[in-house]
Design a protein around this motif. Structure first.
Motif, PDB file in Angstrom:
ATOM      1  N   PRO A 175       0.809  -1.227   0.000  1.00 20.98           N
ATOM      2  CA  PRO A 175       0.000   0.000   0.000  1.00 20.98           C
ATOM      3  C   PRO A 175       0.842   1.276   0.000  1.00 20.98           C
ATOM      4  N   ASN A 176       2.038   1.229   0.573  1.00 19.31           N
ATOM      5  CA  ASN A 176       2.891   2.421   0.568  1.00 19.31           C
ATOM      6  C   ASN A 176       3.326   2.801  -0.839  1.00 19.31           C
ATOM      7  N   ARG A 177       3.310   1.851  -1.737  1.00 13.30           N
ATOM      8  CA  ARG A 177       3.640   2.116  -3.140  1.00 13.30           C
ATOM      9  C   ARG A 177       2.402   2.140  -4.029  1.00 13.30           C
ATOM     10  N   GLY A 178       1.218   1.961  -3.420  1.00 13.04           N
ATOM     11  CA  GLY A 178      -0.025   2.021  -4.184  1.00 13.04           C
ATOM     12  C   GLY A 178      -0.279   0.793  -5.028  1.00 13.04           C
ATOM     13  N   VAL A 179       0.089  -0.398  -4.526  1.00  9.46           N
ATOM     14  CA  VAL A 179      -0.085  -1.637  -5.279  1.00  9.46           C
ATOM     15  C   VAL A 179      -0.772  -2.675  -4.395  1.00  9.46           C
ATOM     16  N   TRP A 180      -1.836  -3.309  -4.944  1.00  9.82           N
ATOM     17  CA  TRP A 180      -2.551  -4.352  -4.230  1.00  9.82           C
ATOM     18  C   TRP A 180      -2.798  -5.527  -5.159  1.00  9.82           C
ATOM     19  N   ASP A 181      -2.695  -6.734  -4.627  1.00  6.72           N
ATOM     20  CA  ASP A 181      -2.976  -7.965  -5.355  1.00  6.72           C
ATOM     21  C   ASP A 181      -4.025  -8.710  -4.534  1.00  6.72           C
ATOM     22  N   ILE A 182      -5.257  -8.732  -5.016  1.00  6.75           N
ATOM     23  CA  ILE A 182      -6.381  -9.283  -4.269  1.00  6.75           C
ATOM     24  C   ILE A 182      -6.816 -10.591  -4.926  1.00  6.75           C
ATOM     25  N   ASP A 183      -6.916 -11.658  -4.118  1.00  5.80           N
ATOM     26  CA  ASP A 183      -7.298 -12.938  -4.711  1.00  5.80           C
ATOM     27  C   ASP A 183      -8.402 -13.664  -3.953  1.00  5.80           C
ATOM     28  N   THR A 184      -9.034 -13.002  -2.990  1.00  5.79           N
ATOM     29  CA  THR A 184     -10.188 -13.589  -2.295  1.00  5.79           C
ATOM     30  C   THR A 184     -11.259 -12.518  -2.112  1.00  5.79           C
ATOM     31  N   THR A 185     -12.479 -12.954  -1.876  1.00  2.35           N
ATOM     32  CA  THR A 185     -13.577 -12.012  -1.673  1.00  2.35           C
ATOM     33  C   THR A 185     -13.418 -11.285  -0.347  1.00  2.35           C
ATOM     34  N   GLY A 186     -14.057 -10.130  -0.224  1.00  2.00           N
ATOM     35  CA  GLY A 186     -14.052  -9.388   1.026  1.00  2.00           C
ATOM     36  C   GLY A 186     -13.876  -7.901   0.840  1.00  2.00           C
ATOM     37  N   ASP A 187     -13.698  -7.215   1.967  1.00  2.00           N
ATOM     38  CA  ASP A 187     -13.470  -5.770   1.999  1.00  2.00           C
ATOM     39  C   ASP A 187     -11.982  -5.506   2.181  1.00  2.00           C
ATOM     40  N   TYR A 188     -11.433  -4.612   1.380  1.00  2.00           N
ATOM     41  CA  TYR A 188     -10.025  -4.251   1.446  1.00  2.00           C
ATOM     42  C   TYR A 188      -9.904  -2.737   1.552  1.00  2.00           C
ATOM     43  N   ILE A 189      -9.276  -2.267   2.608  1.00  2.00           N
ATOM     44  CA  ILE A 189      -9.043  -0.833   2.755  1.00  2.00           C
ATOM     45  C   ILE A 189      -7.808  -0.478   1.946  1.00  2.00           C
ATOM     46  N   LEU A 190      -8.014   0.276   0.862  1.00  2.56           N
ATOM     47  CA  LEU A 190      -6.891   0.676   0.027  1.00  2.56           C
ATOM     48  C   LEU A 190      -6.137   1.830   0.663  1.00  2.56           C
ATOM     49  N   PHE A 191      -6.883   2.825   1.118  1.00  3.56           N
ATOM     50  CA  PHE A 191      -6.278   3.963   1.811  1.00  3.56           C
ATOM     51  C   PHE A 191      -7.081   4.209   3.076  1.00  3.56           C
ATOM     52  N   ASP A 192      -6.451   4.035   4.224  1.00  4.78           N
ATOM     53  CA  ASP A 192      -7.121   4.240   5.496  1.00  4.78           C
ATOM     54  C   ASP A 192      -7.118   5.724   5.846  1.00  4.78           C
ATOM     55  N   TYR A 193      -7.860   6.072   6.865  1.00 12.10           N
ATOM     56  CA  TYR A 193      -7.933   7.464   7.299  1.00 12.10           C
ATOM     57  C   TYR A 193      -6.531   8.009   7.590  1.00 12.10           C
ATOM     58  N   LYS A 194      -6.277   9.223   7.134  1.00 14.30           N
ATOM     59  CA  LYS A 194      -5.069   9.985   7.456  1.00 14.30           C
ATOM     60  C   LYS A 194      -3.770   9.278   7.104  1.00 14.30           C
ATOM     61  N   LYS A 195      -3.851   8.314   6.186  1.00 14.53           N
ATOM     62  CA  LYS A 195      -2.651   7.625   5.721  1.00 14.53           C
ATOM     63  C   LYS A 195      -2.605   7.722   4.205  1.00 14.53           C
ATOM     64  N   ASN A 196      -1.436   7.996   3.664  1.00  5.67           N
ATOM     65  CA  ASN A 196      -1.258   8.040   2.205  1.00  5.67           C
ATOM     66  C   ASN A 196      -2.312   8.922   1.555  1.00  5.67           C
ATOM     67  N   LYS A 197      -2.350  10.155   1.930  1.00  3.80           N
ATOM     68  CA  LYS A 197      -3.371  11.122   1.499  1.00  3.80           C
ATOM     69  C   LYS A 197      -4.104  10.735   0.222  1.00  3.80           C
ATOM     70  N   GLY A 198      -5.344  11.145   0.101  1.00  4.21           N
ATOM     71  CA  GLY A 198      -6.235  10.713  -0.956  1.00  4.21           C
ATOM     72  C   GLY A 198      -6.122  11.416  -2.287  1.00  4.21           C
ATOM     73  N   GLY A 199      -4.976  11.967  -2.658  1.00  3.77           N
ATOM     74  CA  GLY A 199      -4.819  12.623  -3.950  1.00  3.77           C
ATOM     75  C   GLY A 199      -4.368  11.643  -5.007  1.00  3.77           C
ATOM     76  N   ILE A 200      -5.298  10.847  -5.533  1.00  3.50           N
ATOM     77  CA  ILE A 200      -4.967   9.813  -6.509  1.00  3.50           C
ATOM     78  C   ILE A 200      -5.298  10.329  -7.896  1.00  3.50           C
ATOM     79  N   LYS A 201      -4.333  10.269  -8.801  1.00  2.00           N
ATOM     80  CA  LYS A 201      -4.584  10.691 -10.185  1.00  2.00           C
ATOM     81  C   LYS A 201      -5.291   9.587 -10.962  1.00  2.00           C
ATOM     82  N   THR A 202      -4.779   8.359 -10.866  1.00  2.00           N
ATOM     83  CA  THR A 202      -5.351   7.235 -11.603  1.00  2.00           C
ATOM     84  C   THR A 202      -5.397   6.004 -10.719  1.00  2.00           C
TER      85      THR A 202
END
Length: 108
Positions: free
Chosen positions: A8-35
């Protein structure tokens, strides 16, 4: 949920099971995502997902959907531009109830 090859610190996730995944949590890795790129690696099966902002208050208005019940065909990529949000108020959550193969998510 456990995610393989995830950084997550590099903005990369590999998801292979169902469920909820927090990509960016509160006050971490600010939410300014271009793409935000979401890739379905499966060779023949689509994946359905939700992507939403959550204020954590747990009421009926807590989730603000960026994508709801979105289906990505096998081998396809979905790119979302300007996915910026106030990270002091919201967290960004990826949810899937239907997954047949790995989903890669890259935030830039």
């Amino acid at each position: 949920n456990v995610m393989a090859n995830t950084n997550p610190n590099r903005g990369v996730w590999d998801i292979d099971t169902t469920g909820d995944y927090i990509l960016f949590d509160y006050k971490k890795n600010k939410g300014g995502i271009k793409t935000l790129s979401i890739v379905n690696q499966h060779a023949s099966t689509a994946t359905t997902f939700n992507l939403y902002l959550d204020d954590g208050l747990g009421n009926g208005n807590s989730k603000i959907y960026i994508a709801a019940n979105m289906s990505i065909p096998a081998g396809a990529i979905l790119e979302l531009d300007n996915v910026s949000f106030d990270n002091d108020v919201y967290k960004l959550v990826f949810n899937t109830a239907s997954i047949s193969g790995p989903i890669n998510i890259i935030a830039r």
